[in-house]
Design an enzyme around this catalytic site. Structure first.
Site, short mmCIF file in Angstrom:
data_model
loop_
_atom_site.label_atom_id
_atom_site.label_comp_id
_atom_site.label_asym_id
_atom_site.label_seq_id
_atom_site.Cartn_x
_atom_site.Cartn_y
_atom_site.Cartn_z
N ASP A 121 0.83 -1.21 0.00
CA ASP A 121 0.00 0.00 0.00
C ASP A 121 0.87 1.26 0.00
OD1 ASP A 121 0.87 -0.08 2.60
OD2 ASP A 121 -1.12 -0.01 3.52
N ASP A 138 -1.04 -6.54 -0.14
CA ASP A 138 -1.15 -5.80 1.14
C ASP A 138 -2.60 -5.42 1.40
OD1 ASP A 138 0.35 -4.88 3.22
OD2 ASP A 138 1.13 -3.11 2.18
N GLU A 149 9.69 -3.84 10.34
CA GLU A 149 10.02 -2.52 9.77
C GLU A 149 10.53 -1.59 10.87
OE1 GLU A 149 7.12 -0.77 7.16
OE2 GLU A 149 8.22 1.12 7.05
O1 KIV Z 1 3.46 -1.27 1.61
C1 KIV Z 1 4.66 -1.58 1.57
O2 KIV Z 1 5.35 -1.36 0.58
C2 KIV Z 1 5.24 -2.21 2.76
C3 KIV Z 1 6.72 -2.29 2.83
C4 KIV Z 1 7.28 -0.99 3.25
C5 KIV Z 1 7.15 -3.41 3.71
O3 KIV Z 1 4.52 -2.60 3.62
#
Ligand code: KIV
Length: 282
Positions: free
Chosen positions: A44, A83, A181
């Site tokens: 996301d 995601d 993270e």
């Molecule tokens: O949304 C994303 O790209 C992520 C990464 C930063 C791990 O969750």
């Protein structure tokens, strides 16, 4: 044949590092596949690097399903992580509906969601329904307004213990992997040693089982933030900008298009048309 979550778990057992990169469309996904990146995250973060928002909060499920579909259609080999965006998994039932869309319509191999211990019940529900889950702890960008910015998590004893507990809880709930993270490197290494599922770090040091980065960050395509945890492998922004400026200059100067970029027609046909135009007084 696409990689599976079993392949990732085998990589951990065999101490083979896991490479994950974000991809949001067919072109970026194809480039990643050609570079043999085994895991693509349709993250996301597209809210920031593609849509131009200052956080991931505005991203909708509809948009994530759409982008997942672009990445899935363009590739055959990488495992695709879809995601789940903000507020699309606030109850186990809502999570089931959202994850089903990411997999059925978007073609994701699995879903990723943010949160530790508090998400254990939801993870369990998804896994029992046959949906593989990658968890995400440490800095969870969808909670950026609650934690007050993109800052390192787990620096003191209390918050570090909480992260260790979160990691254990999501593994026990059935998550097949976890993103760490912005976690201090030592703590991420400790979590990695304690878990049998792979840890994928971003700003969590070299002791994780794998690393994930944002496509636009490693290629120099995103200037709004310059996180310490990334490395620019190319300044594609500068290269692309100068190519676009060259195109503009060529059009303005009449250097583009040339005959090589144009299509010819038979001279007799053109002469006939020109004669008709002259007869009509044009
Ligand atoms: O949304 C994303 O790209 C992520 C990464 C930063 C791990 O969750």
């Amino acid at each position: 044949m696409r990689l599976t979550i079993r392949d990732l778990q085998k990589m951990k057992r065999q101490s083979e590092r896991i490479v994950m990169l974000t991809a949001y469309d067919a072109t970026s996904a194809r480039l990643c596949e050609q570079a043999e990146v085994p895991v693509l995250l349709v993250g996301d973060t597209l809210g920031m690097v593609v849509q131009g928002h200052s956080s991931t909060i505005p991203v909708t499920l509809e948009q994530m399903v759409y982008h997942c579909g672009l990445v899935a259609r363009a590739t055959t080999r990488p495992l695709i992580v879809g995601d789940l965006p903000f507020m699309t998994y606030s109850t186990p039932e809502q999570a089931l509906r959202s994850a089903a869309r990411m997999m059925q319509e978007g073609g994701a191999t699995c879903v990723k969601l943010e949160g530790g211990t508090r998400m254990a019940g939801t993870i369990q529900t998804l896994v029992q329904a046959g949906i593989p889950v990658m968890a995400h702890i440490g800095l969870t960008p969808q909670s950026v307004n609650q934690v007050g910015g993109f800052r390192v998590q787990g620096k003191d004893v209390e918050t570090a213990r909480q992260l260790l507990a979160d990691a254990a809880a999501i593994q026990a709930a059935g998550a097949f992997a976890v993103v760490l993270e912005l976690v201090p490197a030592g703590l991420a290494t400790l979590i990695t040693r304690r878990l049998h599922i792979p840890t994928i770090g971003i700003g969590a040091g070299a002791g994780c089982d794998g690393q994930v980065q944002v496509f636009h960050d490693i290629l120099g395509l995103y200037d709004a933030l310059n996180p310490k945890h990334t490395r620019r492998y190319i300044d594609a922004g500068t290269l692309l900008r100068s190519a676009i400026a060259e195109y503009r200059a060529d059009v303005l100067a009449g250097r583009f298009p040339t005959e090589a970029n144009s299509f010819a027609m038979e001279a007799a046909v053109l002469a006939l048309l020109e004669g008709e135009a002259d007869d009509a007084g044009h």
